[in-house]
Write a protein that holds these residues in place. Sequence first.
Motif, mmCIF file in Angstrom:
data_model
loop_
_atom_site.group_PDB
_atom_site.id
_atom_site.type_symbol
_atom_site.label_atom_id
_atom_site.label_comp_id
_atom_site.label_asym_id
_atom_site.label_seq_id
_atom_site.Cartn_x
_atom_site.Cartn_y
_atom_site.Cartn_z
ATOM 1 N N LYS A 64 -5.523 4.568 9.701
ATOM 2 C CA LYS A 64 -6.150 3.260 9.435
ATOM 3 C C LYS A 64 -6.855 3.264 8.080
ATOM 4 O O LYS A 64 -6.807 2.290 7.340
ATOM 5 N N ARG A 65 -7.514 4.371 7.781
ATOM 6 C CA ARG A 65 -8.238 4.460 6.517
ATOM 7 C C ARG A 65 -7.265 4.367 5.344
ATOM 8 O O ARG A 65 -7.506 3.660 4.366
ATOM 9 N N LYS A 66 -6.118 5.053 5.481
ATOM 10 C CA LYS A 66 -5.130 5.024 4.402
ATOM 11 C C LYS A 66 -4.574 3.622 4.198
ATOM 12 O O LYS A 66 -4.350 3.199 3.057
ATOM 13 N N GLU A 67 -4.398 2.904 5.291
ATOM 14 C CA GLU A 67 -3.938 1.501 5.190
ATOM 15 C C GLU A 67 -4.934 0.689 4.364
ATOM 16 O O GLU A 67 -4.555 -0.084 3.492
ATOM 17 N N LYS A 68 -6.214 0.896 4.685
ATOM 18 C CA LYS A 68 -7.264 0.162 3.970
ATOM 19 C C LYS A 68 -7.301 0.585 2.500
ATOM 20 O O LYS A 68 -7.570 -0.227 1.618
ATOM 21 N N GLU A 69 -7.027 1.843 2.221
ATOM 22 C CA GLU A 69 -7.033 2.326 0.844
ATOM 23 C C GLU A 69 -5.891 1.696 0.040
ATOM 24 O O GLU A 69 -6.064 1.377 -1.146
ATOM 25 N N ALA A 74 -4.436 -2.503 -3.947
ATOM 26 C CA ALA A 74 -3.784 -3.782 -4.257
ATOM 27 C C ALA A 74 -4.823 -4.797 -4.735
ATOM 28 O O ALA A 74 -4.590 -5.554 -5.688
ATOM 29 N N LYS A 75 -5.968 -4.797 -4.066
ATOM 30 C CA LYS A 75 -7.052 -5.707 -4.429
ATOM 31 C C LYS A 75 -7.537 -5.408 -5.848
ATOM 32 O O LYS A 75 -7.755 -6.320 -6.658
ATOM 33 N N GLU A 76 -7.687 -4.121 -6.168
ATOM 34 C CA GLU A 76 -8.162 -3.731 -7.505
ATOM 35 C C GLU A 76 -7.165 -4.143 -8.585
ATOM 36 O O GLU A 76 -7.559 -4.596 -9.668
ATOM 37 N N ASP A 77 -5.874 -4.008 -8.258
ATOM 38 C CA ASP A 77 -4.818 -4.447 -9.177
ATOM 39 C C ASP A 77 -4.936 -5.941 -9.444
ATOM 40 O O ASP A 77 -4.854 -6.398 -10.596
ATOM 41 N N ALA A 78 -5.116 -6.678 -8.329
ATOM 42 C CA ALA A 78 -5.203 -8.130 -8.431
ATOM 43 C C ALA A 78 -6.399 -8.526 -9.302
ATOM 44 O O ALA A 78 -6.305 -9.450 -10.132
ATOM 45 N N ILE A 79 -7.511 -7.795 -9.123
ATOM 46 C CA ILE A 79 -8.714 -8.095 -9.916
ATOM 47 C C ILE A 79 -8.438 -7.839 -11.405
ATOM 48 O O ILE A 79 -8.755 -8.671 -12.263
ATOM 49 N N LYS A 80 -7.808 -6.716 -11.713
ATOM 50 C CA LYS A 80 -7.488 -6.379 -13.116
ATOM 51 C C LYS A 80 -6.609 -7.446 -13.748
ATOM 52 O O LYS A 80 -6.869 -7.900 -14.870
ATOM 53 N N LYS A 81 -5.582 -7.848 -13.004
ATOM 54 C CA LYS A 81 -4.653 -8.874 -13.504
ATOM 55 C C LYS A 81 -5.421 -10.170 -13.780
ATOM 56 O O LYS A 81 -5.265 -10.796 -14.823
ATOM 57 N N SER A 82 -6.263 -10.549 -12.813
ATOM 58 C CA SER A 82 -7.017 -11.787 -12.956
ATOM 59 C C SER A 82 -7.977 -11.718 -14.137
ATOM 60 O O SER A 82 -8.192 -12.706 -14.833
ATOM 61 N N GLN A 83 -8.519 -10.528 -14.369
ATOM 62 C CA GLN A 83 -9.446 -10.385 -15.492
ATOM 63 C C GLN A 83 -8.719 -10.534 -16.830
ATOM 64 O O GLN A 83 -9.236 -11.136 -17.764
ATOM 65 N N VAL A 84 -7.497 -9.987 -16.875
ATOM 66 C CA VAL A 84 -6.678 -10.147 -18.089
ATOM 67 C C VAL A 84 -6.378 -11.626 -18.307
ATOM 68 O O VAL A 84 -6.547 -12.160 -19.409
ATOM 69 N N GLN A 85 -5.974 -12.279 -17.191
ATOM 70 C CA GLN A 85 -5.646 -13.715 -17.267
ATOM 71 C C GLN A 85 -6.869 -14.515 -17.730
ATOM 72 O O GLN A 85 -6.750 -15.470 -18.494
ATOM 73 N N LEU A 105 -12.006 -12.033 -4.836
ATOM 74 C CA LEU A 105 -11.316 -10.730 -4.731
ATOM 75 C C LEU A 105 -12.339 -9.589 -4.675
ATOM 76 O O LEU A 105 -12.177 -8.626 -3.929
ATOM 77 N N GLY A 106 -13.386 -9.724 -5.468
ATOM 78 C CA GLY A 106 -14.453 -8.711 -5.482
ATOM 79 C C GLY A 106 -15.122 -8.595 -4.125
ATOM 80 O O GLY A 106 -15.414 -7.478 -3.655
ATOM 81 N N ALA A 107 -15.349 -9.744 -3.478
ATOM 82 C CA ALA A 107 -15.969 -9.737 -2.141
ATOM 83 C C ALA A 107 -15.048 -9.034 -1.148
ATOM 84 O O ALA A 107 -15.486 -8.193 -0.349
ATOM 85 N N ASP A 108 -13.749 -9.371 -1.217
ATOM 86 C CA ASP A 108 -12.757 -8.704 -0.342
ATOM 87 C C ASP A 108 -12.801 -7.190 -0.566
ATOM 88 O O ASP A 108 -12.748 -6.403 0.381
ATOM 89 N N LYS A 109 -12.892 -6.815 -1.854
ATOM 90 C CA LYS A 109 -12.900 -5.397 -2.216
ATOM 91 C C LYS A 109 -14.104 -4.690 -1.561
ATOM 92 O O LYS A 109 -13.960 -3.603 -1.004
ATOM 93 N N SER A 110 -15.272 -5.358 -1.620
ATOM 94 C CA SER A 110 -16.468 -4.762 -1.008
ATOM 95 C C SER A 110 -16.283 -4.527 0.493
ATOM 96 O O SER A 110 -16.672 -3.480 1.029
ATOM 97 N N VAL A 111 -15.699 -5.559 1.131
ATOM 98 C CA VAL A 111 -15.469 -5.438 2.584
ATOM 99 C C VAL A 111 -14.564 -4.231 2.872
ATOM 100 O O VAL A 111 -14.843 -3.424 3.771
ATOM 101 N N LEU A 112 -13.479 -4.109 2.080
ATOM 102 C CA LEU A 112 -12.542 -2.986 2.274
ATOM 103 C C LEU A 112 -13.249 -1.646 2.042
ATOM 104 O O LEU A 112 -13.076 -0.711 2.820
#
Length: 241
Positions: A64-69, A74-85, A105-112
């Motif tokens: 389960k932990r690996k799934e969350k990782e 994926a969330k961190e990737d999405a954040i990076k992409k959005s920051q570039v955009q 996305l940052g809030a989601d990241k914190s939850v994860l």
Amino acid sequence: MAESNLQEQMRQLFALQTVDKEIYGLKAELEEKPRQIEELQKKFEEKKASLKALEDKSKQIQVKRKEKEVELAAKEDAIKKSQVQLYQIKKNEEYQAKLKEINGLGADKSVLEESILKFFDDTDAVNKEIEKEKTVLAEEEKKFNQQKKEVDDRIREVNDRMAVLESNRNQITPNIEKKVLAQYERILKNRAGLALVPIKNGACQGCFLNLPPQVINEIKMKKSLVVCEACARILFLEEEL
Ligand SMILES: [Zn+2]
């Protein structure tokens, strides 16, 4: 049969019955042994199963932990992409919307991240239980091996004793008339190792039936073997032996 001969036969039968009683008792004990070992083995396996359950639980938490990782990555990737955009956006409205998306996305990241930390804590707790269980199991294994050894030792002891008894038996049986021995052995087999019984307080000590006085008289006459009419065991009087 002559009186003295019958008395001698009864004495030999009594000696034989003493040996056979012990043989039957030991045989019954031996028959119990495999079941005893099986029982010990089963109990030990059950204890092993609880360790296995904990180990499975630990593995599940890691999965389960690996799934969350993976989700987190994926969330961190999405954040990076959005920051570039974000730096390419000219219009303020779109800029605000993108900023809001990044915050989301940052809030989601914190939850994860929190749930991943929680899984780490859970793993620590389960692993601690596993260590405890392993210590318990090592003790149990020692106990199991000790108990099994005791049973095995007893089996050897019983077998050794049986060999002695069989040899005693072989010394007695030639002294008994074939017909008498055959009768005795038939009863022995049908009556679970007890073919020759005393009379006490007027009762057969095999089946505890009260015997008529003439049975006692017949024994005292020493003309022939006297059997209990209820259980067919050969009767004797201790004082007449
Ligand atoms: Zn009887």
